[in-house]
Design a protein around this motif. Structure first.
Motif, PDB file in Angstrom:
ATOM      1  N   PRO A  87      -0.410  58.265 117.886  1.00 23.88           N
ATOM      2  CA  PRO A  87      -1.757  58.146 117.318  1.00 23.88           C
ATOM      3  C   PRO A  87      -2.552  57.003 117.926  1.00 23.88           C
ATOM      4  O   PRO A  87      -1.997  55.984 118.331  1.00 23.88           O
ATOM      5  N   SER A  88      -3.869  57.190 117.981  1.00 25.23           N
ATOM      6  CA  SER A  88      -4.766  56.169 118.523  1.00 25.23           C
ATOM      7  C   SER A  88      -5.094  55.106 117.488  1.00 25.23           C
ATOM      8  O   SER A  88      -5.177  53.930 117.801  1.00 25.23           O
ATOM      9  N   MET A  93       5.429  50.884 109.976  1.00 24.64           N
ATOM     10  CA  MET A  93       5.664  51.785 111.108  1.00 24.64           C
ATOM     11  C   MET A  93       4.592  51.597 112.175  1.00 24.64           C
ATOM     12  O   MET A  93       4.890  51.572 113.366  1.00 24.64           O
ATOM     13  N   ALA A  94       3.350  51.450 111.743  1.00 23.00           N
ATOM     14  CA  ALA A  94       2.249  51.275 112.692  1.00 23.00           C
ATOM     15  C   ALA A  94       2.402  49.981 113.480  1.00 23.00           C
ATOM     16  O   ALA A  94       2.150  49.949 114.690  1.00 23.00           O
ATOM     17  N   GLN A  95       2.834  48.928 112.822  1.00 25.74           N
ATOM     18  CA  GLN A  95       3.029  47.652 113.509  1.00 25.74           C
ATOM     19  C   GLN A  95       4.136  47.772 114.552  1.00 25.74           C
ATOM     20  O   GLN A  95       4.001  47.271 115.669  1.00 25.74           O
ATOM     21  N   THR A 111      -0.188  61.596 103.541  1.00 30.77           N
ATOM     22  CA  THR A 111       0.936  60.672 103.670  1.00 30.77           C
ATOM     23  C   THR A 111       2.145  61.314 104.344  1.00 30.77           C
ATOM     24  O   THR A 111       2.713  60.740 105.278  1.00 30.77           O
ATOM     25  N   ASN A 112       2.543  62.482 103.886  1.00 33.74           N
ATOM     26  CA  ASN A 112       3.742  63.113 104.439  1.00 33.74           C
ATOM     27  C   ASN A 112       3.565  63.482 105.909  1.00 33.74           C
ATOM     28  O   ASN A 112       4.441  63.207 106.734  1.00 33.74           O
ATOM     29  N   GLN A 113       2.445  64.106 106.247  1.00 34.27           N
ATOM     30  CA  GLN A 113       2.218  64.523 107.624  1.00 34.27           C
ATOM     31  C   GLN A 113       2.081  63.314 108.553  1.00 34.27           C
ATOM     32  O   GLN A 113       2.578  63.325 109.681  1.00 34.27           O
ATOM     33  N   CYS A 114       1.414  62.275 108.079  1.00 41.96           N
ATOM     34  CA  CYS A 114       1.263  61.067 108.896  1.00 41.96           C
ATOM     35  C   CYS A 114       2.604  60.374 109.106  1.00 41.96           C
ATOM     36  O   CYS A 114       2.891  59.883 110.195  1.00 41.96           O
ATOM     37  N   THR A 115       3.438  60.346 108.074  1.00 46.69           N
ATOM     38  CA  THR A 115       4.769  59.756 108.208  1.00 46.69           C
ATOM     39  C   THR A 115       5.582  60.525 109.240  1.00 46.69           C
ATOM     40  O   THR A 115       6.251  59.923 110.097  1.00 46.69           O
ATOM     41  N   LYS A 116       5.520  61.848 109.195  1.00 52.00           N
ATOM     42  CA  LYS A 116       6.242  62.670 110.175  1.00 52.00           C
ATOM     43  C   LYS A 116       5.751  62.390 111.594  1.00 52.00           C
ATOM     44  O   LYS A 116       6.545  62.304 112.527  1.00 52.00           O
ATOM     45  N   ALA A 117       4.439  62.248 111.751  1.00 59.18           N
ATOM     46  CA  ALA A 117       3.884  61.973 113.081  1.00 59.18           C
ATOM     47  C   ALA A 117       4.332  60.605 113.593  1.00 59.18           C
ATOM     48  O   ALA A 117       4.650  60.446 114.777  1.00 59.18           O
ATOM     49  N   LEU A 118       4.350  59.617 112.711  1.00 56.50           N
ATOM     50  CA  LEU A 118       4.797  58.283 113.116  1.00 56.50           C
ATOM     51  C   LEU A 118       6.287  58.285 113.451  1.00 56.50           C
ATOM     52  O   LEU A 118       6.712  57.657 114.421  1.00 56.50           O
ATOM     53  N   GLU A 119       7.077  58.996 112.657  1.00 56.82           N
ATOM     54  CA  GLU A 119       8.508  59.104 112.957  1.00 56.82           C
ATOM     55  C   GLU A 119       8.733  59.785 114.300  1.00 56.82           C
ATOM     56  O   GLU A 119       9.608  59.388 115.074  1.00 56.82           O
ATOM     57  N   ALA A 120       7.937  60.797 114.598  1.00 56.96           N
ATOM     58  CA  ALA A 120       8.058  61.486 115.883  1.00 56.96           C
ATOM     59  C   ALA A 120       7.704  60.547 117.034  1.00 56.96           C
ATOM     60  O   ALA A 120       8.272  60.645 118.123  1.00 56.96           O
ATOM     61  N   SER A 121       6.784  59.617 116.801  1.00 59.87           N
ATOM     62  CA  SER A 121       6.422  58.646 117.838  1.00 59.87           C
ATOM     63  C   SER A 121       7.577  57.704 118.140  1.00 59.87           C
ATOM     64  O   SER A 121       7.700  57.203 119.254  1.00 59.87           O
ATOM     65  N   VAL A 166      -4.423  58.608 103.800  1.00 59.87           N
ATOM     66  CA  VAL A 166      -4.198  58.121 105.157  1.00 59.87           C
ATOM     67  C   VAL A 166      -4.614  59.206 106.150  1.00 59.87           C
ATOM     68  O   VAL A 166      -4.476  60.399 105.891  1.00 59.87           O
ATOM     69  N   LEU A 167      -5.141  58.752 107.271  1.00 61.12           N
ATOM     70  CA  LEU A 167      -5.658  59.656 108.291  1.00 61.12           C
ATOM     71  C   LEU A 167      -5.313  59.081 109.660  1.00 61.12           C
ATOM     72  O   LEU A 167      -5.558  57.904 109.924  1.00 61.12           O
ATOM     73  N   LEU A 168      -4.695  59.895 110.523  1.00 62.70           N
ATOM     74  CA  LEU A 168      -4.359  59.480 111.886  1.00 62.70           C
ATOM     75  C   LEU A 168      -5.242  60.225 112.865  1.00 62.70           C
ATOM     76  O   LEU A 168      -5.496  61.422 112.698  1.00 62.70           O
ATOM     77  N   PHE A 169      -5.670  59.538 113.888  1.00 61.84           N
ATOM     78  CA  PHE A 169      -6.367  60.183 115.000  1.00 61.84           C
ATOM     79  C   PHE A 169      -5.419  60.244 116.184  1.00 61.84           C
ATOM     80  O   PHE A 169      -4.854  59.227 116.591  1.00 61.84           O
ATOM     81  N   LEU A 170      -5.247  61.434 116.739  1.00 63.31           N
ATOM     82  CA  LEU A 170      -4.412  61.620 117.921  1.00 63.31           C
ATOM     83  C   LEU A 170      -5.254  61.488 119.170  1.00 63.31           C
ATOM     84  O   LEU A 170      -6.473  61.699 119.129  1.00 63.31           O
TER      85      LEU A 170
END
Length: 143
Positions: free
Chosen positions: A34-35, A55-57, A12-22, A85-89
């Motif tokens: 993320p894909s 965030m994804a929406q 959750t934390n790492q995915c949130t950071k990645a989405l915020e960076a996007s 939660v899992l993100l694919f880059l």
């Protein structure tokens, strides 16, 4: 296995950071966007992940909601207890093998490069399959 790790963001934390960076990038297709996102439905309390779909929406990233005990199954697949939660880059364009393996001979680097390419193709194939299972989002109307 390092190739796979470079394409995944877990937790959750790492995915949130990645989405915020996007959000901070101005381009709609940033290289780090993320894909696809895999979200386990069995996480309790569900408010832990409530911000991820929003965030994804906003970033127009497809989400797959996984049924049943998917957090346990994803965890088992990646060698941990559970994964919520899992993100694919997207595929990275830079080859890390050449920089990491400078001391190895040329033939071994070629073999590693071929293995990395096969792994990347497998991940891309999986992402394409997963995306084919995501229903298309409804059209957004201006107000």
């Amino acid at each position: 296995f390092d190739t796979i790790k470079q394409r995944l963001i877990v937790g959750t934390n790492q995915c949130t950071k990645a989405l915020e960076a996007s959000f901070t990038t101005t381009a709609t297709q940033s290289p780090n966007k993320p894909s696809v996102i895999f979200l386990a439905r069995d996480v309790r309390p569900p408010t832990i992940l409530a911000h991820i779909p929003i965030m994804a929406q906003q970033l127009q990233i497809p989400i797959l909601l996984l049924p049943g005990k998917s957090s346990v199954e994803m965890g088992r697949a990646l060698g941990t207890k559970t994964i919520a939660v899992l993100l694919f880059l997207p595929t990275t364009t830079t080859s890390t093998i050449a920089t990491q393996e400078e001391e190895k001979d040329e033939q071994e680097v070629k073999i590693l490069s071929k293995q990395m390419d096969r792994c990347q193709k497998g991940i891309n194939s999986f992402i394409e399959f997963a995306l084919s299972k995501v229903p298309s989002p409804p059209a957004v109307t201006a107000r």
